[in-house]
Design a protein around this motif. Structure first.
Motif, PDB file in Angstrom:
ATOM      1  N   GLU A 294      44.465 -18.831   1.428  1.00  0.00           N
ATOM      2  CA  GLU A 294      44.830 -18.940   2.857  1.00  0.00           C
ATOM      3  C   GLU A 294      44.409 -20.289   3.444  1.00  0.00           C
ATOM      4  OE1 GLU A 294      43.959 -16.654   7.107  1.00  0.00           O
ATOM      5  OE2 GLU A 294      43.391 -15.725   5.201  1.00  0.00           O
ATOM      6  N   SER A 295      43.202 -20.765   3.095  1.00  0.00           N
ATOM      7  CA  SER A 295      42.742 -22.033   3.660  1.00  0.00           C
ATOM      8  C   SER A 295      43.585 -23.201   3.159  1.00  0.00           C
ATOM      9  CB  SER A 295      41.263 -22.269   3.313  1.00  0.00           C
ATOM     10  OG  SER A 295      41.088 -22.509   1.928  1.00  0.00           O
ATOM     11  N   PHE A 296      44.049 -23.096   1.920  1.00  0.00           N
ATOM     12  CA  PHE A 296      44.931 -24.139   1.380  1.00  0.00           C
ATOM     13  C   PHE A 296      46.241 -24.176   2.160  1.00  0.00           C
ATOM     14  CE2 PHE A 296      48.245 -25.723  -1.426  1.00  0.00           C
ATOM     15  CZ  PHE A 296      47.665 -26.873  -1.952  1.00  0.00           C
ATOM     16  N   ARG A 297      46.798 -23.012   2.464  1.00  0.00           N
ATOM     17  CA  ARG A 297      48.044 -22.958   3.234  1.00  0.00           C
ATOM     18  C   ARG A 297      47.836 -23.474   4.648  1.00  0.00           C
ATOM     19  NH1 ARG A 297      48.295 -17.657   0.997  1.00  0.00           N
ATOM     20  NH2 ARG A 297      48.153 -16.732   3.086  1.00  0.00           N
TER      21      ARG A 297
ATOM     22  N   SER B 137      47.358 -26.285  10.416  1.00  0.00           N
ATOM     23  CA  SER B 137      46.939 -25.337  11.450  1.00  0.00           C
ATOM     24  C   SER B 137      45.428 -25.190  11.564  1.00  0.00           C
ATOM     25  CB  SER B 137      47.561 -23.961  11.179  1.00  0.00           C
ATOM     26  OG  SER B 137      47.145 -23.458   9.912  1.00  0.00           O
ATOM     27  N   SER B 138      44.672 -25.862  10.683  1.00  0.00           N
ATOM     28  CA  SER B 138      43.222 -25.721  10.718  1.00  0.00           C
ATOM     29  C   SER B 138      42.559 -27.044  10.380  1.00  0.00           C
ATOM     30  CB  SER B 138      42.769 -24.636   9.721  1.00  0.00           C
ATOM     31  OG  SER B 138      41.358 -24.639   9.595  1.00  0.00           O
TER      32      SER B 138
ATOM     33  N   ALA C 263      41.413 -28.644   6.714  1.00  0.00           N
ATOM     34  CA  ALA C 263      41.814 -30.012   6.373  1.00  0.00           C
ATOM     35  C   ALA C 263      40.618 -30.825   5.897  1.00  0.00           C
ATOM     36  CB  ALA C 263      42.470 -30.675   7.583  1.00  0.00           C
ATOM     37  N   ASP C 264      39.477 -30.689   6.599  1.00  0.00           N
ATOM     38  CA  ASP C 264      38.274 -31.429   6.203  1.00  0.00           C
ATOM     39  C   ASP C 264      37.838 -31.029   4.795  1.00  0.00           C
ATOM     40  OD1 ASP C 264      38.236 -32.707   8.628  1.00  0.00           O
ATOM     41  OD2 ASP C 264      36.801 -31.319   9.539  1.00  0.00           O
ATOM     42  N   PHE C 265      37.855 -29.718   4.541  1.00  0.00           N
ATOM     43  CA  PHE C 265      37.407 -29.242   3.223  1.00  0.00           C
ATOM     44  C   PHE C 265      38.299 -29.747   2.103  1.00  0.00           C
ATOM     45  CE2 PHE C 265      37.964 -26.202  -0.239  1.00  0.00           C
ATOM     46  CZ  PHE C 265      36.668 -26.147  -0.742  1.00  0.00           C
TER      47      PHE C 265
ATOM     48  N   ARG D 226      49.761 -31.407  -5.011  1.00  0.00           N
ATOM     49  CA  ARG D 226      51.003 -31.858  -4.385  1.00  0.00           C
ATOM     50  C   ARG D 226      52.129 -30.866  -4.641  1.00  0.00           C
ATOM     51  NH1 ARG D 226      55.230 -33.776  -6.450  1.00  0.00           N
ATOM     52  NH2 ARG D 226      54.211 -34.118  -8.473  1.00  0.00           N
ATOM     53  N   GLN D 227      52.223 -30.359  -5.883  1.00  0.00           N
ATOM     54  CA  GLN D 227      53.271 -29.395  -6.217  1.00  0.00           C
ATOM     55  C   GLN D 227      53.112 -28.124  -5.398  1.00  0.00           C
ATOM     56  OE1 GLN D 227      53.074 -27.659 -10.162  1.00  0.00           O
ATOM     57  NE2 GLN D 227      55.302 -27.702 -10.349  1.00  0.00           N
ATOM     58  N   ALA D 228      51.863 -27.650  -5.279  1.00  0.00           N
ATOM     59  CA  ALA D 228      51.625 -26.441  -4.502  1.00  0.00           C
ATOM     60  C   ALA D 228      51.957 -26.667  -3.027  1.00  0.00           C
ATOM     61  CB  ALA D 228      50.172 -26.011  -4.666  1.00  0.00           C
ATOM     62  N   GLN D 229      51.626 -27.841  -2.488  1.00  0.00           N
ATOM     63  CA  GLN D 229      51.929 -28.135  -1.089  1.00  0.00           C
ATOM     64  C   GLN D 229      53.432 -28.152  -0.831  1.00  0.00           C
ATOM     65  OE1 GLN D 229      49.494 -31.790  -0.449  1.00  0.00           O
ATOM     66  NE2 GLN D 229      48.610 -30.622   1.244  1.00  0.00           N
ATOM     67  N   GLU D 230      54.191 -28.699  -1.757  1.00  0.00           N
ATOM     68  CA  GLU D 230      55.645 -28.733  -1.590  1.00  0.00           C
ATOM     69  C   GLU D 230      56.216 -27.321  -1.505  1.00  0.00           C
ATOM     70  OE1 GLU D 230      57.228 -31.029  -4.755  1.00  0.00           O
ATOM     71  OE2 GLU D 230      56.612 -32.959  -3.921  1.00  0.00           O
TER      72      GLU D 230
END
Length: 372
Positions: free
Chosen positions: A15-18, A24-25, A29-31, A47-51
């Motif tokens: 969840e924190s990665f998303r 939204s957080s 982002a800092d972590f 990068r692949q997961a973010q896409e």
């Protein structure tokens, strides 16, 4: 938690990665930004997961909740498992642990491949645009016939009203066998030179890649390949109006007599950038004379007012020269022109009277302190 052992799908479920990916957080982002600095070798997986996260967010838009997101990922994992059962045979005499890792690896490959295809279909293949040539010709009111130039030379297309279109290679033109009583509409994908028969009662309209060019009777070039990022309209003779398709149709629907667009005259060019959706007018790179035969004989000016020279240049090239007639009223020149192009003639005149010029918005502005 050992994030270093995460695969791409593990990041998706976090969840924190998303939250970091969607912005939204600030805490997330800092972590993750700090974690990425400490683990640069994992940048490609991240990068692949973010896409994929962005693709899913875009797909669901306002309904991109964590629950919906997790549900969709679980569904895809289930599909991966089903695919594994159907396509991947379990190894004979495999240990349970080895079976699990083989399943995990296969599921990971299938999931990422499936999501990759899904992502590609949403980001790389554009949806059929209502402004595309295919859609416009498909929804045209009148039945159309199409001319496609598959040769490496221009071909001519003669329309029922007497207009002649020179269709360049790799271009296609759709037009009705007979035009409507109120207008003449054609559709272009590619590049063509139009020599339109004059008919003030029936405007000639060219739909091409998010633009509409409207003329009554003139000659001009339109370049509008759908794979390119800009549309250009270049006028040789007469007067042309260019609009974005959206503005033109909005005005038509509301019954407005005047539509916001760009008016072009000889040797002017309009460029429509499809990225920022802006119409920009300019002078063509090499202005040509409206009557080329004029350039083949000398033009002599003896003690002539410079305003007369400028007027002759305007008539020869169809361009507008902007200058202060009062400031230049005392300027008399002795000049002879022969074969010089537009800009060379302007250079000669401006050097003679100590003036300068610049091209602004398709017009030529001349600056001078005058002559004493």
């Amino acid at each position: 938690m050992n994030y270093r052992t995460y695969n791409a799908e593990d990041f998706l479920f976090d969840e924190s990665f998303r939250q970091w990916t969607s912005g939204s957080s600030a805490q997330a982002a800092d972590f993750w930004e700090q974690w990425l600095i400490q683990n640069p070798d994992r940048a490609d997986v991240v990068r692949q997961a973010q896409e994929l996260v962005r693709a899913l967010n875009e797909h669901y838009q306002d309904d991109a909740t964590d629950a919906r997101f997790t549900s969709e990922l679980n569904r895809l994992m289930q599909l991966a498992a089903e695919r594994r059962d159907a396509d991947i045979e379990p190894p004979i005499q495999a240990l349970p642990q080895r079976s699990w890792w083989r399943w995990a690896a296969a599921a990971s490959i299938i999931l990422m491949a499936g999501l990759g295809v899904w992502l590609y279909s949403r980001t790389s293949i554009p949806k059929a645009s209502p402004d595309s040539y295919a859609q416009l010709t498909k929804t045209a009111v009148l039945p159309l016939q199409e001319k496609v130039n598959t040769t490496n030379k221009p071909i001519n297309v003669l329309l029922c009203d007497g207009s002649l279109i020179t269709l360049r290679p790799k271009s296609r033109l759709s037009y009705p066998q007979h035009f409507k009583k109120t207008s003449r509409t054609v559709y272009l994908n590619g590049e063509a030179f139009f020599d339109v028969a004059r008919n003030p009662a029936k405007p000639f309209l060219i739909y091409a890649n998010q633009t509409v060019t409207k003329v009554l009777g003139t000659s001009f070039l339109v370049r509008a390949y759908e794979e390119e990022k800009a549309v250009t309209v270049t006028v040789r003779t007469g007067r042309v109006s260019v609009y974005t398709k959206q503005d033109f149709e909005k005005a038509q629907q509301s019954g407005l007599r005047r539509t916001e667009g760009v008016i072009l005259t000889p040797n002017q060019q309009m460029t429509y950038n499809l990225i920022d959706r802006r119409l920009q007018k300019a002078l063509v790179e090499k202005p040509t004379a409206l009557m080329p035969e004029i350039l083949n004989r000398e033009q002599v000016f003896e003690d002539a007012p410079v305003a007369k020279v400028f007027s002759t240049i305007e008539r020869t090239y169809g361009v507008k020269l902007i200058y202060n007639e009062e400031d230049l009223s005392a300027c008399l020149v002795n000049l002879t022109f022969f074969n010089e192009n537009l800009l060379e003639r302007l250079d000669i005149v401006c050097q003679t009277i100590g003036a300068s010029y610049e091209v602004l918005d398709g017009q030529i502005v001349i600056s001078s302190r005058g002559c004493k």
